[in-house]
Design an enzyme around this catalytic site. Structure first.
Site, PDB file in Angstrom:
ATOM      1  N   LYS A  50       0.843  -1.204   0.000  1.00  0.00           N
ATOM      2  CA  LYS A  50       0.000   0.000   0.000  1.00  0.00           C
ATOM      3  C   LYS A  50       0.875   1.249   0.000  1.00  0.00           C
ATOM      4  CE  LYS A  50      -3.893  -2.289   2.222  1.00  0.00           C
ATOM      5  NZ  LYS A  50      -4.510  -2.742   3.460  1.00  0.00           N
ATOM      6  N   GLN A  94      -4.793  -1.267   9.519  1.00  0.00           N
ATOM      7  CA  GLN A  94      -4.751  -2.626   8.995  1.00  0.00           C
ATOM      8  C   GLN A  94      -5.382  -3.603   9.996  1.00  0.00           C
ATOM      9  OE1 GLN A  94      -3.738  -3.374   5.902  1.00  0.00           O
ATOM     10  NE2 GLN A  94      -3.971  -5.581   6.128  1.00  0.00           N
ATOM     11  N   ASP A 117     -11.270   3.073   3.969  1.00  0.00           N
ATOM     12  CA  ASP A 117     -11.710   1.671   3.942  1.00  0.00           C
ATOM     13  C   ASP A 117     -13.236   1.587   3.832  1.00  0.00           C
ATOM     14  OD1 ASP A 117      -9.936  -0.501   3.973  1.00  0.00           O
ATOM     15  OD2 ASP A 117      -9.364  -0.135   6.056  1.00  0.00           O
TER      16      ASP A 117
END
Ligand code: GUN
Length: 296
Positions: A50, A94, A117
């Site tokens: 990422k 995460q 997200d």
């Protein structure tokens, strides 16, 4: 019949180019903060990828690595700082988080406008009620591939196998928003093969290797395989593994009209859509219209 392959790797590369072009045209540099707790090897690989792709598209990558035993209060304090930081337009924590931390509490502490997200209750509510939202990256990637492959989705029968908050439910909301007739199937669904066979769009997101059999797929259906499952592959050498999806691919190609391969299908789209979401968040924070083809 042999299904057409939907090449997620190439599609994702195209999205990254689009994101990079848009970033280039902005006066502000979008910033993405990624928070990693602990040393889980798979999470480390995801976070590294990422960060790398964020930088490659001209955005600023902020990486925050915290020890496995970090307290919930310390993590929440970091989220507060990132929420207040004007250089940070997107925040990703995460998952999974260690057991001493309430993941829901941490996710919902993220500023809705920076929730790239799309996991906060507010973004979930916005998506399901039809308001502009930040949409979870994996289902967004699936939607962009479906739109590209099928044109319009209106009126199609869609079956989503799997009801997770990260993929199944938001995928169903997105397909409903496109005017599909949507069914969510799960472990207690009766006659799953027959239901799957009725689908013109079949999304497999159960996390079980090669679960969806070839003869569950209606002739000519478009199949999106979200699964990434690692199986032992002793034929490749000791300790070697291979990655398979949730669909029995070699059977499925004889029935589907089009299918995403694993690897090289949905997987690369997830990070590409994270970059797209970061661009969207930055544009909206600055009163600029984000590129419509990247917002879902
Ligand atoms: N862990 C595995 N997939 C994801 C994802 O899409 N987002 C976050 N935050 N963590 C993950």
């Amino acid at each position: 019949m042999s299904a057409r392959l939907i090449d997620g790797k190439a599609f994702a590369a195209g999205i990254r180019v689009r994101v990079a072009e848009s970033v280039d045209s902005l006066a502000i540099r979008p910033g993405l903060a990624v928070v990693l707790v602990g040393t889980d090897p798979a999470s480390q690989v995801y976070v590294r990828n990422k960060a790398k792709q964020t930088a490659e598209t001209g955005m600023v990558s902020f990486k925050h690595e915290l020890p496995e035993d970090v307290s919930e209060a310390e993590l929440l304090a970091l989220i507060d700082r990132l929420n207040a930081d004007p250089e940070v337009h997107g925040i990703l924590v995460q998952l999974p988080l260690p057991s001493q931390i309430d993941s829901g509490k941490v996710i919902n502490a993220i500023d809705v406008a920076k929730d790239v997200d799309g996991f906060t209750i507010q973004n979930v509510g916005r998506l399901t009620t039809g308001l502009p939202a930040l949409v979870p990256c994996t289902p967004l990637g699936c939607l962009l591939m479906l739109r590209h492959h099928l044109g319009h989705l209106s009126g199609l029968n869609a079956v989503v196998v799997g009801r997770s908050n990260i993929v199944g439910k938001p995928m169903a909301s997105l397909l409903l928003r496109e005017h599909c007739t949507v069914t969510i199937a799960h472990s207690r669904t009766g006659d799953l093969p027959a239901l799957c066979r009725s689908a013109e769009i079949l999304v497999a997101a159960v996390g079980r290797p090669e679960f969806v059999q070839g003869d569950w797929i209606g002739e000519g259906a478009t199949v999106i395989d979200v699964g990434i499952n690692r199986l032992p592959a002793p034929e490749r050498g000791e300790g070697k593994t291979r990655i398979v999806g949730d669909v029995a691919f070699s059977q499925a190609v004889g029935h589907a009209g089009a299918i995403t391969p694993v690897p090289g299908g949905v997987g690369p789209m997830t990070i590409a859509c994270l970059l797209a979401n970061t661009l969207t968040a930055c544009c909206r924070a600055n009163g600029i219209e984000p590129p419509a083809d990247l917002t879902g």
